[in-house]
Write a protein that holds these residues in place. Structure first.
Motif, PDB file in Angstrom:
ATOM      1  N   HIS A 111     116.122  -1.720  22.524  1.00  6.34           N
ATOM      2  CA  HIS A 111     116.656  -1.877  23.887  1.00  6.34           C
ATOM      3  C   HIS A 111     116.697  -0.541  24.622  1.00  6.34           C
ATOM      4  O   HIS A 111     117.421  -0.408  25.605  1.00  6.34           O
ATOM      5  N   HIS A 112     115.956   0.448  24.139  1.00  4.35           N
ATOM      6  CA  HIS A 112     115.883   1.724  24.845  1.00  4.35           C
ATOM      7  C   HIS A 112     114.740   1.677  25.878  1.00  4.35           C
ATOM      8  O   HIS A 112     113.599   1.412  25.522  1.00  4.35           O
ATOM      9  N   VAL A 113     115.088   1.966  27.129  1.00  3.02           N
ATOM     10  CA  VAL A 113     114.117   1.946  28.228  1.00  3.02           C
ATOM     11  C   VAL A 113     112.894   2.806  27.923  1.00  3.02           C
ATOM     12  O   VAL A 113     111.761   2.462  28.272  1.00  3.02           O
ATOM     13  N   ILE A 121     103.647  -5.984  17.340  1.00  2.00           N
ATOM     14  CA  ILE A 121     104.584  -6.927  17.935  1.00  2.00           C
ATOM     15  C   ILE A 121     105.776  -6.124  18.411  1.00  2.00           C
ATOM     16  O   ILE A 121     106.415  -5.418  17.621  1.00  2.00           O
ATOM     17  N   ASN A 122     106.032  -6.194  19.712  1.00  2.00           N
ATOM     18  CA  ASN A 122     107.138  -5.440  20.285  1.00  2.00           C
ATOM     19  C   ASN A 122     108.060  -6.393  21.018  1.00  2.00           C
ATOM     20  O   ASN A 122     107.601  -7.247  21.770  1.00  2.00           O
ATOM     21  N   TYR A 123     109.342  -6.242  20.764  1.00  2.00           N
ATOM     22  CA  TYR A 123     110.332  -7.011  21.510  1.00  2.00           C
ATOM     23  C   TYR A 123     111.334  -5.994  22.044  1.00  2.00           C
ATOM     24  O   TYR A 123     112.272  -5.595  21.372  1.00  2.00           O
ATOM     25  N   ILE A 124     111.036  -5.501  23.258  1.00  2.00           N
ATOM     26  CA  ILE A 124     111.822  -4.430  23.866  1.00  2.00           C
ATOM     27  C   ILE A 124     112.491  -5.009  25.108  1.00  2.00           C
ATOM     28  O   ILE A 124     111.796  -5.426  26.040  1.00  2.00           O
ATOM     29  N   VAL A 125     113.791  -5.055  25.101  1.00  2.00           N
ATOM     30  CA  VAL A 125     114.538  -5.609  26.242  1.00  2.00           C
ATOM     31  C   VAL A 125     115.548  -4.555  26.697  1.00  2.00           C
ATOM     32  O   VAL A 125     116.656  -4.463  26.174  1.00  2.00           O
ATOM     33  N   PRO A 126     115.148  -3.734  27.687  1.00  3.16           N
ATOM     34  CA  PRO A 126     115.956  -2.562  28.045  1.00  3.16           C
ATOM     35  C   PRO A 126     117.368  -2.885  28.538  1.00  3.16           C
ATOM     36  O   PRO A 126     118.257  -2.078  28.379  1.00  3.16           O
ATOM     37  N   ASP A 127     117.565  -4.054  29.140  1.00  5.24           N
ATOM     38  CA  ASP A 127     118.925  -4.300  29.659  1.00  5.24           C
ATOM     39  C   ASP A 127     119.821  -5.014  28.642  1.00  5.24           C
ATOM     40  O   ASP A 127     120.963  -5.338  28.949  1.00  5.24           O
ATOM     41  N   SER A 129     122.417  -5.464  25.607  1.00  5.52           N
ATOM     42  CA  SER A 129     123.567  -4.634  25.215  1.00  5.52           C
ATOM     43  C   SER A 129     123.294  -3.857  23.941  1.00  5.52           C
ATOM     44  O   SER A 129     123.799  -2.763  23.753  1.00  5.52           O
ATOM     45  N   SER A 130     122.499  -4.456  23.049  1.00  3.99           N
ATOM     46  CA  SER A 130     122.355  -3.904  21.709  1.00  3.99           C
ATOM     47  C   SER A 130     121.156  -4.561  21.043  1.00  3.99           C
ATOM     48  O   SER A 130     120.736  -5.647  21.463  1.00  3.99           O
ATOM     49  N   VAL A 131     120.626  -3.919  20.018  1.00  2.00           N
ATOM     50  CA  VAL A 131     119.565  -4.573  19.248  1.00  2.00           C
ATOM     51  C   VAL A 131     120.151  -5.745  18.464  1.00  2.00           C
ATOM     52  O   VAL A 131     119.489  -6.751  18.256  1.00  2.00           O
ATOM     53  N   CYS A 132     121.408  -5.618  18.048  1.00  2.00           N
ATOM     54  CA  CYS A 132     122.025  -6.736  17.333  1.00  2.00           C
ATOM     55  C   CYS A 132     122.075  -7.997  18.197  1.00  2.00           C
ATOM     56  O   CYS A 132     121.898  -9.101  17.695  1.00  2.00           O
ATOM     57  N   GLU A 133     122.282  -7.830  19.500  1.00  2.00           N
ATOM     58  CA  GLU A 133     122.192  -8.997  20.392  1.00  2.00           C
ATOM     59  C   GLU A 133     120.767  -9.550  20.369  1.00  2.00           C
ATOM     60  O   GLU A 133     120.560 -10.766  20.281  1.00  2.00           O
ATOM     61  N   LEU A 134     119.769  -8.676  20.422  1.00  2.00           N
ATOM     62  CA  LEU A 134     118.368  -9.125  20.396  1.00  2.00           C
ATOM     63  C   LEU A 134     118.029  -9.819  19.081  1.00  2.00           C
ATOM     64  O   LEU A 134     117.214 -10.740  19.050  1.00  2.00           O
ATOM     65  N   MET A 135     118.672  -9.369  17.985  1.00  2.00           N
ATOM     66  CA  MET A 135     118.403 -10.001  16.687  1.00  2.00           C
ATOM     67  C   MET A 135     118.827 -11.469  16.704  1.00  2.00           C
ATOM     68  O   MET A 135     118.248 -12.290  15.997  1.00  2.00           O
ATOM     69  N   THR A 136     119.832 -11.805  17.526  1.00  2.00           N
ATOM     70  CA  THR A 136     120.239 -13.211  17.595  1.00  2.00           C
ATOM     71  C   THR A 136     119.191 -14.057  18.320  1.00  2.00           C
ATOM     72  O   THR A 136     119.185 -15.273  18.204  1.00  2.00           O
ATOM     73  N   ASP A 137     118.278 -13.415  19.087  1.00  2.00           N
ATOM     74  CA  ASP A 137     117.145 -14.138  19.674  1.00  2.00           C
ATOM     75  C   ASP A 137     116.079 -14.446  18.625  1.00  2.00           C
ATOM     76  O   ASP A 137     115.442 -15.492  18.667  1.00  2.00           O
ATOM     77  N   VAL A 138     115.860 -13.508  17.728  1.00  2.00           N
ATOM     78  CA  VAL A 138     114.707 -13.615  16.819  1.00  2.00           C
ATOM     79  C   VAL A 138     115.078 -14.223  15.466  1.00  2.00           C
ATOM     80  O   VAL A 138     114.199 -14.582  14.687  1.00  2.00           O
ATOM     81  N   LEU A 139     116.367 -14.312  15.181  1.00  2.00           N
ATOM     82  CA  LEU A 139     116.835 -14.978  13.961  1.00  2.00           C
ATOM     83  C   LEU A 139     117.506 -16.294  14.373  1.00  2.00           C
ATOM     84  O   LEU A 139     118.010 -16.413  15.481  1.00  2.00           O
ATOM     85  N   ASP A 140     117.525 -17.250  13.448  1.00  2.00           N
ATOM     86  CA  ASP A 140     118.090 -18.560  13.734  1.00  2.00           C
ATOM     87  C   ASP A 140     119.565 -18.570  13.286  1.00  2.00           C
ATOM     88  O   ASP A 140     119.847 -18.374  12.104  1.00  2.00           O
ATOM     89  N   PHE A 141     120.481 -18.799  14.236  1.00  2.00           N
ATOM     90  CA  PHE A 141     121.916 -18.810  13.908  1.00  2.00           C
ATOM     91  C   PHE A 141     122.221 -19.705  12.706  1.00  2.00           C
ATOM     92  O   PHE A 141     123.037 -19.370  11.861  1.00  2.00           O
ATOM     93  N   SER A 166     128.555  -1.473  30.786  1.00  2.00           N
ATOM     94  CA  SER A 166     127.988  -2.360  31.812  1.00  2.00           C
ATOM     95  C   SER A 166     126.873  -3.254  31.277  1.00  2.00           C
ATOM     96  O   SER A 166     126.569  -4.279  31.880  1.00  2.00           O
ATOM     97  N   ALA A 167     126.259  -2.890  30.159  1.00  2.00           N
ATOM     98  CA  ALA A 167     125.199  -3.745  29.607  1.00  2.00           C
ATOM     99  C   ALA A 167     125.764  -5.004  28.942  1.00  2.00           C
ATOM    100  O   ALA A 167     125.018  -5.886  28.529  1.00  2.00           O
ATOM    101  N   THR A 168     127.074  -5.107  28.845  1.00  2.00           N
ATOM    102  CA  THR A 168     127.707  -6.314  28.293  1.00  2.00           C
ATOM    103  C   THR A 168     127.511  -7.459  29.288  1.00  2.00           C
ATOM    104  O   THR A 168     127.902  -7.351  30.441  1.00  2.00           O
ATOM    105  N   SER A 169     126.863  -8.530  28.836  1.00  2.00           N
ATOM    106  CA  SER A 169     126.541  -9.636  29.742  1.00  2.00           C
ATOM    107  C   SER A 169     127.219 -10.914  29.252  1.00  2.00           C
ATOM    108  O   SER A 169     127.721 -10.964  28.125  1.00  2.00           O
TER     109      SER A 169
END
Ligand SMILES: [Mn+2]
Length: 321
Positions: A111-113, A121-127, A129-141, A166-169
């Protein structure tokens, strides 16, 4: 960007997975690495997963699996089937770049700009909050276990400064809520990981707050610590860590400056600000840098002299702001 699914990457042929993150690992870095590690262990038991990090911060050793993290960047696996770099680009790991480059499939989640994407394979989402938030996209709860959930929750909470930055959404809160459905003592975990300080840190914090003073009509708080006092009180560099952010939590101030002398003749200054002052500009004038709200520099001289030289810069910004 089409969402990546880790389960799709880990085919039956995959036997070895390497995982690494950035230098000077933090909660998000360690949390995302361990979250992925536990997920692979539970759902892809044929896979050997190795995590490589520079070190594990003391407070994060409480996380399940932390003892499995390797701090030497060597392996008997020559070519990993899949290699993940999390919360970093490949040039900022402490020594995983060559292993990453040799891997059959390279995956980079960040998530670094500034990260251009280091893998196929890149999954970069600059806005995010955290990579741990992004991990919840790529892993199945539904396929996580409690150890995975603890690790990811830790990264979200630490990278958002307890859901403050502020990145907390709304999405950050929704995924954190889902992680809380797993049974772990989140209160004790976060108190230990994010809020607890060592005795030396708290003692130093107390001394420094008692020494601090207001300048510029109460709009700037400053504190200095010279080398002789550091030695006398046995204060280390790490002991000073919490000082400036606590100073910045003073009612009415716009800016906090903390200067100390790690060696005789060397001054390190940490700068923080609230709304009007761009401390990165001030740090730059003294050979340092950083962000608008948090910056630092190291220079020659005495702590008191450097602070006296910096205050006019703060004053000028306050006038213009
Ligand atoms: Mn992060």
């Amino acid at each position: 960007m089409e969402t990546l699914r880790v389960d799709d990457l880990i085919t039956d042929e995959v036997r070895t997975v390497g995982i690494s993150g950035h230098i000077s690992p933090d909660g998000d870095c360690v949390g995302s690495c361990l979250g992925l590690y536990h997920y692979l262990k539970k759902n892809h038991p044929q896979v050997r997963a190795d995590i490589f990090l520079e070190f594990v911060p003391e407070e994060l050793k409480i996380l399940p699996g932390a003892e499995a993290i390797r701090t030497a960047f060597t392996s008997d696996v020559e070519t990993y089937d899949v290699f993940f770099i999390l919360d970093s680009e490949k040039a900022r790991t402490a020594g995983a770049e060559a292993m990453f480059d040799r891997a059959r499939l390279r995956v980079n989640i960040d998530h670094h700009v500034s990260n251009p994407g280091s893998g196929e394979i890149n999954y970069i989402v600059p806005d995010a909050s955290s990579v741990c938030e992004l991990m919840t996209d790529v892993l199945d709860f539904d396929r996580m276990d409690v150890s995975c959930a603890m690790a990811l929750y830790t990264g979200i909470v630490t990278d958002t400064g307890l859901f403050r930055y502020s990145a907390t959404s709304p999405k950050t809160m929704r995924v954190a809520a889902r992680l809380l459905e797993f049974p772990f003592d989140f209160s004790a975990l976060i108190e230990h990981v994010e809020l607890e300080r060592t005795f030396s840190q708290n003692r130093t914090l107390g001394m420094m707050l008692a020494d601090s003073r207001l300048e510029l009509d109460g709009r700037c708080i400053v504190c200095t610590l010279d080398h002789a006092r550091m030695q006398k009180e046995k204060i280390s560099h790490a002991d000073t860590d919490p000082v400036v952010s606590q100073m910045n939590l003073t009612t009415g101030i716009e800016c906090a400056l903390f200067a100390y002398e790690p060696e005789e003749g060397t001054v390190k200054v940490s700068l923080r600000s609230k709304k009007t002052v761009d401390v990165s500009e001030i740090a730059k004038a003294f050979g340092g840098g950083g962000h608008i709200r948090a910056a630092g520099c190291t220079t020659k001289g005495r702590a008191t002299e450097i602070i006296a030289q910096m205050l006019p810069y703060v004053e000028a910004q306050l006038k213009n702001g």
